[in-house]
Design a protein around this motif. Structure first.
Motif, PDB file in Angstrom:
ATOM      1  N   LEU A  32     -11.170   3.195  -3.649  1.00  0.00           N
ATOM      2  CA  LEU A  32     -11.755   4.411  -3.080  1.00  0.00           C
ATOM      3  C   LEU A  32     -11.137   5.676  -3.659  1.00  0.00           C
ATOM      4  O   LEU A  32     -11.780   6.729  -3.661  1.00  0.00           O
ATOM      5  CB  LEU A  32     -11.603   4.410  -1.557  1.00  0.00           C
ATOM      6  N   ASP A  33      -9.916   5.579  -4.152  1.00  0.00           N
ATOM      7  CA  ASP A  33      -9.242   6.740  -4.724  1.00  0.00           C
ATOM      8  C   ASP A  33      -9.929   7.244  -5.991  1.00  0.00           C
ATOM      9  O   ASP A  33      -9.697   8.367  -6.417  1.00  0.00           O
ATOM     10  CB  ASP A  33      -7.772   6.432  -5.003  1.00  0.00           C
ATOM     11  N   GLY A  34     -10.805   6.436  -6.547  1.00  0.00           N
ATOM     12  CA  GLY A  34     -11.561   6.867  -7.714  1.00  0.00           C
ATOM     13  C   GLY A  34     -12.518   8.013  -7.404  1.00  0.00           C
ATOM     14  O   GLY A  34     -13.039   8.661  -8.299  1.00  0.00           O
ATOM     15  N   GLY A  35     -12.718   8.263  -6.122  1.00  0.00           N
ATOM     16  CA  GLY A  35     -13.569   9.372  -5.708  1.00  0.00           C
ATOM     17  C   GLY A  35     -14.951   8.931  -5.287  1.00  0.00           C
ATOM     18  O   GLY A  35     -15.405   7.831  -5.596  1.00  0.00           O
ATOM     19  N   GLY A  36     -15.599   9.793  -4.554  1.00  0.00           N
ATOM     20  CA  GLY A  36     -16.959   9.539  -4.114  1.00  0.00           C
ATOM     21  C   GLY A  36     -17.043   8.556  -2.971  1.00  0.00           C
ATOM     22  O   GLY A  36     -16.052   8.141  -2.394  1.00  0.00           O
ATOM     23  N   GLU A  37     -18.277   8.224  -2.675  1.00  0.00           N
ATOM     24  CA  GLU A  37     -18.582   7.322  -1.575  1.00  0.00           C
ATOM     25  C   GLU A  37     -18.943   5.954  -2.154  1.00  0.00           C
ATOM     26  O   GLU A  37     -19.636   5.871  -3.162  1.00  0.00           O
ATOM     27  CB  GLU A  37     -19.747   7.920  -0.782  1.00  0.00           C
ATOM     28  N   HIS A  38     -18.467   4.910  -1.520  1.00  0.00           N
ATOM     29  CA  HIS A  38     -18.728   3.542  -1.979  1.00  0.00           C
ATOM     30  C   HIS A  38     -19.312   2.745  -0.831  1.00  0.00           C
ATOM     31  O   HIS A  38     -18.880   2.905   0.308  1.00  0.00           O
ATOM     32  CB  HIS A  38     -17.427   2.855  -2.414  1.00  0.00           C
ATOM     33  N   ASN A  39     -20.241   1.844  -1.136  1.00  0.00           N
ATOM     34  CA  ASN A  39     -20.694   0.968  -0.062  1.00  0.00           C
ATOM     35  C   ASN A  39     -19.737  -0.212   0.043  1.00  0.00           C
ATOM     36  O   ASN A  39     -19.043  -0.559  -0.908  1.00  0.00           O
ATOM     37  CB  ASN A  39     -22.156   0.530  -0.239  1.00  0.00           C
ATOM     38  N   PRO A  72     -22.385   4.527   8.852  1.00  0.00           N
ATOM     39  CA  PRO A  72     -23.508   3.611   8.639  1.00  0.00           C
ATOM     40  C   PRO A  72     -24.560   4.233   7.738  1.00  0.00           C
ATOM     41  O   PRO A  72     -24.792   5.439   7.778  1.00  0.00           O
ATOM     42  CB  PRO A  72     -24.055   3.370  10.047  1.00  0.00           C
ATOM     43  N   SER A  73     -25.152   3.393   6.920  1.00  0.00           N
ATOM     44  CA  SER A  73     -26.246   3.814   6.047  1.00  0.00           C
ATOM     45  C   SER A  73     -27.200   2.630   5.939  1.00  0.00           C
ATOM     46  O   SER A  73     -26.987   1.721   5.134  1.00  0.00           O
ATOM     47  CB  SER A  73     -25.714   4.202   4.673  1.00  0.00           C
ATOM     48  N   GLY A  74     -28.217   2.617   6.795  1.00  0.00           N
ATOM     49  CA  GLY A  74     -29.111   1.463   6.844  1.00  0.00           C
ATOM     50  C   GLY A  74     -28.361   0.256   7.374  1.00  0.00           C
ATOM     51  O   GLY A  74     -27.712   0.330   8.410  1.00  0.00           O
ATOM     52  N   ARG A  75     -28.403  -0.824   6.629  1.00  0.00           N
ATOM     53  CA  ARG A  75     -27.709  -2.052   7.034  1.00  0.00           C
ATOM     54  C   ARG A  75     -26.309  -2.146   6.445  1.00  0.00           C
ATOM     55  O   ARG A  75     -25.645  -3.169   6.571  1.00  0.00           O
ATOM     56  CB  ARG A  75     -28.534  -3.260   6.608  1.00  0.00           C
ATOM     57  N   GLU A  76     -25.865  -1.116   5.812  1.00  0.00           N
ATOM     58  CA  GLU A  76     -24.580  -1.106   5.104  1.00  0.00           C
ATOM     59  C   GLU A  76     -23.710   0.008   5.661  1.00  0.00           C
ATOM     60  O   GLU A  76     -24.180   0.886   6.375  1.00  0.00           O
ATOM     61  CB  GLU A  76     -24.855  -0.859   3.605  1.00  0.00           C
ATOM     62  N   TYR A  77     -22.446  -0.024   5.324  1.00  0.00           N
ATOM     63  CA  TYR A  77     -21.536   1.071   5.644  1.00  0.00           C
ATOM     64  C   TYR A  77     -21.055   1.705   4.352  1.00  0.00           C
ATOM     65  O   TYR A  77     -20.819   1.017   3.364  1.00  0.00           O
ATOM     66  CB  TYR A  77     -20.318   0.571   6.434  1.00  0.00           C
ATOM     67  N   MET A  78     -20.917   3.016   4.389  1.00  0.00           N
ATOM     68  CA  MET A  78     -20.402   3.767   3.252  1.00  0.00           C
ATOM     69  C   MET A  78     -18.969   4.174   3.566  1.00  0.00           C
ATOM     70  O   MET A  78     -18.651   4.547   4.700  1.00  0.00           O
ATOM     71  CB  MET A  78     -21.268   4.994   2.989  1.00  0.00           C
ATOM     72  N   LEU A  79     -18.118   4.117   2.555  1.00  0.00           N
ATOM     73  CA  LEU A  79     -16.694   4.378   2.709  1.00  0.00           C
ATOM     74  C   LEU A  79     -16.264   5.528   1.812  1.00  0.00           C
ATOM     75  O   LEU A  79     -16.698   5.618   0.656  1.00  0.00           O
ATOM     76  CB  LEU A  79     -15.882   3.143   2.312  1.00  0.00           C
ATOM     77  N   THR A  80     -15.401   6.374   2.340  1.00  0.00           N
ATOM     78  CA  THR A  80     -14.826   7.480   1.576  1.00  0.00           C
ATOM     79  C   THR A  80     -13.362   7.607   1.966  1.00  0.00           C
ATOM     80  O   THR A  80     -13.017   7.536   3.150  1.00  0.00           O
ATOM     81  CB  THR A  80     -15.529   8.823   1.911  1.00  0.00           C
ATOM     82  N   LEU A  81     -12.516   7.794   0.978  1.00  0.00           N
ATOM     83  CA  LEU A  81     -11.106   8.034   1.231  1.00  0.00           C
ATOM     84  C   LEU A  81     -10.925   9.429   1.826  1.00  0.00           C
ATOM     85  O   LEU A  81     -11.512  10.396   1.323  1.00  0.00           O
ATOM     86  CB  LEU A  81     -10.311   7.914  -0.076  1.00  0.00           C
ATOM     87  N   ARG A  82     -10.122   9.558   2.852  1.00  0.00           N
ATOM     88  CA  ARG A  82      -9.881  10.859   3.485  1.00  0.00           C
ATOM     89  C   ARG A  82      -8.720  11.571   2.782  1.00  0.00           C
ATOM     90  O   ARG A  82      -7.760  12.004   3.392  1.00  0.00           O
ATOM     91  CB  ARG A  82      -9.574  10.661   4.969  1.00  0.00           C
TER      92      ARG A  82
END
Length: 107
Positions: A32-39, A72-82
């Motif tokens: 996640l440290d690479g930046g952006g949002e990941h599913n 949540p994003s549809g049936r998936e979750y999106m992750l972002t480093l704080r």
């Protein structure tokens, strides 16, 4: 579904260190440290973990400690480093932990 995320002021160094003390969670944060949002599925694939259920607990620990945002994003979750919150709360801590993890994996 509403997920609980602590406010910046509620993030504790003990919680962050405890969450990042687990190798699987630390590896996920490195991604996640690479930046952006990941599913979640893409992070699981990069970690080499097949079952989503394996990471459910890990995502909750990271979220509850204030290390990640999870939405949540549809049936998936999106992750972002704080990162912004962590850097504001404990300047240099995340960089030091991630640098140590990189050094450990290189040796």
């Amino acid at each position: 579904m509403t997920l609980r995320h602590p406010e910046r002021a509620q993030i504790s160094v003990e919680g962050v260190l405890s969450a990042l003390g687990n190798p699987t969670r630390l590896a996920a944060v490195r991604i996640l440290d690479g930046g952006g949002e990941h599913n979640c599925a893409s992070v699981l694939k990069m970690l080499g973990i097949a079952a989503k259920s394996t990471m459910t607990h890990h995502w909750r620990v990271l979220r509850d400690s204030g290390v990640i945002w999870q939405r949540p994003s549809g049936r998936e979750y999106m992750l972002t480093l704080r990162r912004e919150d962590l850097d504001a709360r404990y300047p240099g801590l995340l960089d030091a932990i991630l640098a140590g993890a990189r050094a450990d994996s290189a040796s």
